[in-house]
Write a protein that holds these residues in place. Structure first.
Motif, mmCIF file in Angstrom:
data_model
loop_
_atom_site.group_PDB
_atom_site.id
_atom_site.type_symbol
_atom_site.label_atom_id
_atom_site.label_comp_id
_atom_site.label_asym_id
_atom_site.label_seq_id
_atom_site.Cartn_x
_atom_site.Cartn_y
_atom_site.Cartn_z
ATOM 1 N N PHE A 125 -8.910 1.318 -8.609
ATOM 2 C CA PHE A 125 -8.975 0.338 -7.528
ATOM 3 C C PHE A 125 -9.571 -0.975 -8.031
ATOM 4 N N ASP A 126 -8.969 -2.083 -7.604
ATOM 5 C CA ASP A 126 -9.555 -3.401 -7.846
ATOM 6 C C ASP A 126 -10.651 -3.664 -6.817
ATOM 7 N N VAL A 127 -11.465 -4.684 -7.091
ATOM 8 C CA VAL A 127 -12.498 -5.125 -6.153
ATOM 9 C C VAL A 127 -12.165 -6.552 -5.727
ATOM 10 N N ALA A 128 -12.046 -6.783 -4.424
ATOM 11 C CA ALA A 128 -11.700 -8.108 -3.902
ATOM 12 C C ALA A 128 -12.832 -8.628 -3.031
ATOM 13 N N ALA A 184 -3.149 -8.262 -0.368
ATOM 14 C CA ALA A 184 -1.757 -7.819 -0.291
ATOM 15 C C ALA A 184 -0.797 -9.003 -0.267
ATOM 16 N N GLN A 185 -1.146 -10.053 0.492
ATOM 17 C CA GLN A 185 -0.278 -11.236 0.529
ATOM 18 C C GLN A 185 -0.152 -11.882 -0.848
ATOM 19 N N ALA A 186 -1.245 -11.876 -1.617
ATOM 20 C CA ALA A 186 -1.203 -12.464 -2.954
ATOM 21 C C ALA A 186 -0.267 -11.701 -3.877
ATOM 22 N N HIS A 187 -0.055 -10.394 -3.598
ATOM 23 C CA HIS A 187 0.823 -9.581 -4.442
ATOM 24 C C HIS A 187 2.228 -9.433 -3.863
ATOM 25 N N ILE A 204 -0.647 -0.939 -4.680
ATOM 26 C CA ILE A 204 -1.786 -1.791 -4.326
ATOM 27 C C ILE A 204 -2.972 -0.887 -4.065
ATOM 28 N N ARG A 205 -3.979 -1.015 -4.922
ATOM 29 C CA ARG A 205 -5.221 -0.267 -4.738
ATOM 30 C C ARG A 205 -6.372 -1.270 -4.794
ATOM 31 N N VAL A 206 -7.099 -1.376 -3.709
ATOM 32 C CA VAL A 206 -8.169 -2.368 -3.666
ATOM 33 C C VAL A 206 -9.258 -1.938 -2.698
ATOM 34 N N ILE A 207 -10.503 -2.258 -3.044
ATOM 35 C CA ILE A 207 -11.602 -2.136 -2.091
ATOM 36 C C ILE A 207 -12.192 -3.529 -1.896
ATOM 37 N N GLY A 308 3.280 -9.205 4.311
ATOM 38 C CA GLY A 308 4.436 -9.788 3.628
ATOM 39 C C GLY A 308 5.218 -8.751 2.858
ATOM 40 N N LEU A 309 5.042 -7.459 3.224
ATOM 41 C CA LEU A 309 5.692 -6.363 2.516
ATOM 42 C C LEU A 309 6.592 -5.587 3.465
ATOM 43 N N ASP A 310 7.494 -4.791 2.895
ATOM 44 C CA ASP A 310 8.426 -3.972 3.666
ATOM 45 C C ASP A 310 7.762 -2.644 3.996
ATOM 46 N N PRO A 311 7.559 -2.332 5.292
ATOM 47 C CA PRO A 311 6.896 -1.069 5.654
ATOM 48 C C PRO A 311 7.718 0.164 5.311
ATOM 49 N N GLU A 312 9.014 -0.016 5.041
ATOM 50 C CA GLU A 312 9.826 1.117 4.626
ATOM 51 C C GLU A 312 9.581 1.476 3.163
ATOM 52 N N ALA A 313 9.153 0.481 2.388
ATOM 53 C CA ALA A 313 8.932 0.706 0.959
ATOM 54 C C ALA A 313 7.466 0.840 0.596
ATOM 55 N N HIS A 314 6.590 0.443 1.506
ATOM 56 C CA HIS A 314 5.156 0.481 1.226
ATOM 57 C C HIS A 314 4.453 1.277 2.315
#
Length: 351
Positions: A125-128, A184-187, A204-207, A308-314
């Motif tokens: 996980f990344d840290v944001a 998530a928007q940045a990616h 996407i893995r982030v805390i 900004g992502l597709d809920p069918e793919a994410h």
């Protein structure tokens, strides 16, 4: 011995008996003040014959000089005595060892956050981190909170009396979830580019740890507290992964395998389905009690679209834990307010 010699001796005796400046000034007034005995004698010179006036005046002035000399000597003696008393009271023993400089240490909440960051870092996980003054849109709308949701009320949220460039109200963030949106928007653009090329998209893995603010204050709540939000999105991320991740967190953070984890159905606008996460230890001071430690759930499709992502793919999960609550459980603290009082006697126990 004439009368002037007697007068000088009396003055010297009164001055010597004065142990304070005020008493000395009172004695001075009796002899050389405006109504003093020397002053009265000088005023009486006018009644003397001219042949006696000069001699008598010289004698009186000589007595006056002797009295004033005795007065000044006593003033000097009192001042010296006062100085010596002050020096004794403020004496510094240079042979004593100096005061050691205290060693700084981390606050228990900082220790907790660093420990949790390290644990999640080992799981990829990344840290944001981001702004503590957020827009109403990032804090609520992007997270599927309707405009009439109670959390938007000023009874729960601290609002700032200004808007951003897009005309959106600002507030002190009530959770760190906006950082999930920002991250998530940045990616999202990177994911869109990879999808267009038919390439697999990275997960996407982030805390998001940080301070948050809500209108609440008692032994277990503070208007400012610390929260750690987590997000894991991928092509096939499920509740099973959430349970594994959370069990790993509890195992590593509390350094024990003697615990159970359960998920209780709940409701959060930004996840569907949603669950509260409880833990129960098999030993120790908290053994046998179920403790609520986090909220979680599968990320709502509307929230994924706002990323900004597709809920069918994410698909995936999000969770939120209270860093202060984890610190209280780890260190046996029963009152949240102790951690924000700044009492070094309390804080030094953890270093």
């Amino acid at each position: 011995m004439n009368d002037l010699d007697t007068l000088v001796q009396a003055a010297q005796a009164d001055f010597a008996a004065a142990n304070q400046g005020a008493a000395l000034e009172d004695a001075k007034a009796r002899y050389v003040g405006k109504s003093g005995r020397i002053t009265e004698l000088l005023k009486g010179l006018g009644a003397l014959p001219p042949e006696e006036k000069k001699a008598r005046g010289a004698e009186i002035n000589q007595a006056k000089a002797a009295i004033e000399a005795a007065l000044q000597a006593r003033r000097d003696a009192l001042a010296e005595a006062e100085l010596q008393a002050q020096l004794r009271a403020e004496a510094l023993d240079v042979t004593l060892p100096g005061r050691a400089r205290g060693v700084a240490g981390l606050h228990p909440v900082s220790r907790t956050i660093e420990r949790i960051e390290a644990i999640f870092g080992s799981m990829g996980f990344d840290v944001a981190e981001g702004p503590e003054i957020e827009t109403d849109w990032m804090s609520f709308t992007a997270l599927n909170n309707p405009e009439n949701h109670p959390a938007r009320s000023m009874q729960d949220t601290f609002y700032v009396d200004m808007k951003d460039a897009q005309g959106r109200w600002l507030c002190l963030r009530p959770h760190t979830s906006p950082m999930q949106v920002r991250y998530a928007q940045a990616h999202a653009k990177q994911h869109a580019s990879l999808a267009a090329q038919g390439l697999p998209m990275p997960e996407i893995r982030v805390i998001a740890p940080g301070r948050v603010y809500r209108v609440d204050s008692d032994a277990t709540h503070s208007p400012m507290f610390h929260q750690i939000e987590g997000l894991w999105l991928g092509a096939n991320v499920s509740f099973k992964d959430l349970k594994v991740v959370f069990a790993s967190l509890v195992r590593e953070f509390f350094e024990t395998d003697d615990f159970d984890v359960r998920f209780r159905p709940s409701f959060f606008p930004f996840t569907e389905p949603s669950a509260e996460i409880d833990i129960r230890f098999g030993s120790g001071p908290l053994a046998g009690r179920w403790l609520e430690v986090a909220g979680s759930g599968q990320v709502h499709p509307n929230v994924v679209r706002n990323f900004g992502l597709d809920p069918e793919a994410h698909i995936g999960f999000a969770f939120g834990i209270g860093a202060d609550r984890f610190a209280m459980l780890r260190y046996g603290i029963d009152d949240l307010r102790l951690m924000f009082d700044g009492d070094l006697r309390f804080l030094s126990q953890f270093n």
